[in-house]
Write a protein that holds these residues in place. Structure first.
Motif, mmCIF file in Angstrom:
data_model
loop_
_atom_site.group_PDB
_atom_site.id
_atom_site.type_symbol
_atom_site.label_atom_id
_atom_site.label_comp_id
_atom_site.label_asym_id
_atom_site.label_seq_id
_atom_site.Cartn_x
_atom_site.Cartn_y
_atom_site.Cartn_z
ATOM 1 N N UNK A 228 0.838 -1.198 0.000
ATOM 2 C CA UNK A 228 0.000 0.000 0.000
ATOM 3 C C UNK A 228 0.875 1.251 0.000
ATOM 4 N N UNK A 229 1.914 1.257 0.842
ATOM 5 C CA UNK A 229 2.815 2.407 0.876
ATOM 6 C C UNK A 229 3.415 2.678 -0.497
ATOM 7 N N UNK A 230 3.932 1.627 -1.118
ATOM 8 C CA UNK A 230 4.548 1.794 -2.440
ATOM 9 C C UNK A 230 3.522 2.316 -3.443
ATOM 10 N N UNK A 231 2.315 1.767 -3.395
ATOM 11 C CA UNK A 231 1.299 2.114 -4.390
ATOM 12 C C UNK A 231 0.866 3.572 -4.320
ATOM 13 N N UNK A 232 0.795 4.128 -3.103
ATOM 14 C CA UNK A 232 0.379 5.525 -2.996
ATOM 15 C C UNK A 232 1.557 6.487 -3.146
ATOM 16 N N UNK A 233 2.716 6.103 -2.631
ATOM 17 C CA UNK A 233 3.874 6.996 -2.720
ATOM 18 C C UNK A 233 4.436 7.057 -4.132
ATOM 19 N N UNK A 234 4.414 5.917 -4.826
ATOM 20 C CA UNK A 234 4.995 5.848 -6.170
ATOM 21 C C UNK A 234 3.932 5.420 -7.188
ATOM 22 N N UNK A 235 2.795 6.091 -7.110
ATOM 23 C CA UNK A 235 1.681 5.782 -8.010
ATOM 24 C C UNK A 235 2.029 6.029 -9.467
ATOM 25 N N UNK A 236 3.102 6.791 -9.718
ATOM 26 C CA UNK A 236 3.524 7.087 -11.087
ATOM 27 C C UNK A 236 4.544 6.080 -11.608
ATOM 28 N N UNK A 237 4.865 5.064 -10.825
ATOM 29 C CA UNK A 237 5.825 4.042 -11.227
ATOM 30 C C UNK A 237 5.136 2.679 -11.332
ATOM 31 N N UNK A 238 5.673 1.815 -12.151
ATOM 32 C CA UNK A 238 5.181 0.449 -12.216
ATOM 33 C C UNK A 238 5.775 -0.362 -11.062
ATOM 34 N N UNK A 239 4.926 -1.123 -10.396
ATOM 35 C CA UNK A 239 5.374 -1.965 -9.297
ATOM 36 C C UNK A 239 5.841 -3.310 -9.848
ATOM 37 N N UNK A 240 7.073 -3.659 -9.581
ATOM 38 C CA UNK A 240 7.633 -4.934 -10.021
ATOM 39 C C UNK A 240 8.064 -5.743 -8.798
ATOM 40 N N UNK A 241 8.309 -7.020 -9.012
ATOM 41 C CA UNK A 241 8.767 -7.854 -7.902
ATOM 42 C C UNK A 241 10.141 -7.403 -7.412
ATOM 43 N N UNK A 242 11.000 -6.988 -8.342
ATOM 44 C CA UNK A 242 12.330 -6.504 -7.939
ATOM 45 C C UNK A 242 12.202 -5.206 -7.144
ATOM 46 N N UNK A 243 11.320 -4.329 -7.592
ATOM 47 C CA UNK A 243 11.124 -3.069 -6.889
ATOM 48 C C UNK A 243 10.578 -3.265 -5.486
ATOM 49 N N UNK A 244 9.642 -4.216 -5.324
ATOM 50 C CA UNK A 244 9.079 -4.474 -4.004
ATOM 51 C C UNK A 244 10.094 -5.175 -3.104
ATOM 52 N N UNK A 245 10.927 -6.037 -3.666
ATOM 53 C CA UNK A 245 11.981 -6.670 -2.867
ATOM 54 C C UNK A 245 12.919 -5.606 -2.294
ATOM 55 N N UNK A 246 13.270 -4.623 -3.129
ATOM 56 C CA UNK A 246 14.105 -3.517 -2.665
ATOM 57 C C UNK A 246 13.385 -2.691 -1.609
ATOM 58 N N UNK A 247 12.094 -2.455 -1.827
ATOM 59 C CA UNK A 247 11.319 -1.593 -0.927
ATOM 60 C C UNK A 247 11.255 -2.188 0.474
ATOM 61 N N UNK A 248 11.172 -3.512 0.583
ATOM 62 C CA UNK A 248 11.122 -4.155 1.910
ATOM 63 C C UNK A 248 12.505 -4.637 2.346
ATOM 64 N N UNK A 249 13.541 -4.106 1.686
ATOM 65 C CA UNK A 249 14.943 -4.380 2.056
ATOM 66 C C UNK A 249 15.320 -5.851 1.964
ATOM 67 N N UNK A 250 14.739 -6.547 0.978
ATOM 68 C CA UNK A 250 15.119 -7.929 0.675
ATOM 69 C C UNK A 250 14.988 -8.867 1.880
ATOM 70 N N UNK A 251 13.997 -8.633 2.738
ATOM 71 C CA UNK A 251 13.821 -9.514 3.900
ATOM 72 C C UNK A 251 13.004 -10.752 3.549
ATOM 73 N N UNK A 252 12.398 -10.775 2.358
ATOM 74 C CA UNK A 252 11.623 -11.929 1.920
ATOM 75 C C UNK A 252 12.260 -12.537 0.684
ATOM 76 N N UNK A 253 12.102 -13.831 0.519
ATOM 77 C CA UNK A 253 12.609 -14.499 -0.674
ATOM 78 C C UNK A 253 11.847 -14.005 -1.906
#
Length: 330
Positions: free
Chosen positions: A251-276
Motif C-alpha cells: 500500500x505504501x509503495x502504491x500511494x507513494x509511487x503511483x507514477x511508477x510500475x510496481x515490479x517484484x524486484x522493486x518491491x523486494x528492494x522496498x522491503x529491504x530484501x527480507x523476503x525471498x
C-alpha cells in the motif's frame, strides 16, 4: 442504512505513508493533520447517526460523482422517497465567524466556504434529478460535529443550513422521519451510474526521500525481527504476520509511487530484501492484478485500504494475534 463503507481518503493514506517513511515539511504536517481531523469528524458523524438510527434511509458515504462535466463529492448522501439530502461534514474547532461568504478564525481568514461547497453539490443534484427514475427535492446542510466549535453569523438566512453539534440529534430525528420505499431504492441504484473513483491526483514523491524497509504497525519504528511467518518489533514487542507487514508495504509503495510500475524486484528492494523473491511474487499475485508478462510483468494493487485488501483476498493466518485482522473480523 449505510450502503457503503467509509474508507480513509487516498490523500490521507498517502500522507500517512509519507509520514511513516520520511520527514514531513511544515506544509505536509498541516495537511496530514487536516486530513486526519476531517476523516475523524466523518467517522464521528457516522457513529452519531448510528446511535440515532437510520434503518429507514439509504445512505452513501464519501462518494464522488460526475454530472455532465462537473465532479462533485458528498460526505453523506441520504436518499429517501421524494428527498435527497446532502450533508457536508466538518470537524472544525475554535471560534469562527461567517460574514459575506467568508469564514474567519479569530479574525484571520479560515477555510474554503463550506456553505458554497454544499450548495454546489446540491445544485448538481438538482440538475441530475431530471434523469432519475423518480423526482426528488434536494436538502443541504453543513454539519459541524466538534463540540468545541463556536460559530457567529451575521445572516439568519444562511444559519438554517448549519447544524452544530448541539442540534445534531434534532437533525438526525428530522431525517429519520423520512422513509425509503421503492422509489428511493430505484433512485439509489440509479445514482450509482454517476459514481466515479476519487479523481484527485496524489503528489509525485521523490524516491530519494523515502526510507526503505519495514516499520512496526504499532509504534512505527524501523526495528523489526523478521521471521518466516511473523515479525516482532524489538522496541514495543508488537507481533505481526510477515504477510500483513508486506501488504502494508504494498500500500505504501502504491500511494507513494503511483507514477511508477510496481515490479517484484522493486518491491523486494522496498522491503529491504527480507523476503525471498518467490514469496514476494506470491504475495504480489495474491493482492495485485498482474499486468504484462515475463520481464515486462508489473502489478497493480487491488485496493489501498488495508482491511479491505486483506479480507477480499483470503488473508488468514494462524500466526495472526491482532484481533482486528483475524479473518472473521476483517
Amino acid at each position: 442504512m449505510f450502503l457503503n463503507i467509509r474508507q480513509k481518503p487516498q490523500e490521507l493514506i498517502y500522507h500517512e505513508a509519507l509520514s511513516n517513511r520520511s520527514i514531513l515539511s511544515d506544509k505536509e504536517q498541516r495537511k496530514l493533520a487536516a486530513l486526519s481531523s476531517g476523516h475523524a469528524g466523518e467517522c464521528e458523524y457516522d457513529r452519531l447517526f448510528d446511535a440515532a438510527g437510520h434503518g429507514g434511509l439509504l445512505i452513501y458515504r464519501d462518494i464522488w460523482m460526475k454530472v455532465d462535466e462537473a465532479v462533485i463529492q458528498a460526505d453523506s448522501l441520504i436518499v429517501a422517497d421524494g428527498v435527497v439530502a446532502v450533508d457536508e461534514v466538518k470537524n472544525f474547532s475554535g471560534d469562527y465567524k461567517y460574514a459575506g461568504g467568508e469564514w474567519t478564525v479569530r479574525g484571520r481568514p479560515g477555510y474554503e466556504d463550506p456553505l458554497a461547497q454544499v450548495s454546489r453539490t446540491a445544485g448538481r443534484l438538482v440538475r441530475l434529478g431530471g434523469r432519475m427514475p423518480y423526482r426528488f427535492d434536494v436538502q443541504k446542510k453543513v454539519v459541524f460535529v466538534n463540540p468545541d466549535m463556536n460559530l457567529e453569523f451575521n445572516s439568519e438566512e444562511n444559519q438554517r443550513f448549519i447544524v452544530g453539534r448541539s442540534r445534531l440529534r434534532d437533525h438526525f430525528k428530522a431525517l429519520g422521519r423520512l422513509s425509503a420505499g421503492p422509489a428511493a431504492h430505484e433512485n439509489a441504484r440509479a445514482f450509482r451510474r454517476f459514481f466515479i473513483r476519487n479523481p484527485m491526483p496524489l503528489p509525485v514523491t521523490d524516491f530519494k526521500r523515502i526510507r526503505m524497509g519495514n516499520y512496526c504497525y504499532a509504534c512505527g519504528v524501523f526495528d523489526l525481527h523478521v521471521g518466516k511467518y511473523k515479525v516482532v518489533c524489538r522496541r514495543c514487542g508488537y507481533t505481526e504476520t510477515t504477510e500483513r507487514m508486506f501488504v502494508r508495504s504494498l500500500i505504501d509503495f502504491s500511494v507513494l509511487f503511483h507514477d511508477r510500475k510496481m515490479t517484484s524486484a522493486g518491491m523486494s528492494l522496498f522491503v529491504s530484501h527480507v523476503l525471498k523473491p518467490r514469496t514476494v511474487r506470491k504475495y504480489l499475485s495474491k493482492y495485485c492484478h498482474v499486468r504484462g508478462s515475463n520481464r515486462a510483468t508489473y502489478y497493480v494493487i487491488k485496493s489501498i485500504h488495508l482491511k479491505k485488501l486483506l479480507s477480499e483476498n483470503g488473508y488468514a493466518s494462524k500466526y495472526e494475534t491482532d484481533e482486528r485482522f483475524r479473518a472473521a473480523d476483517v
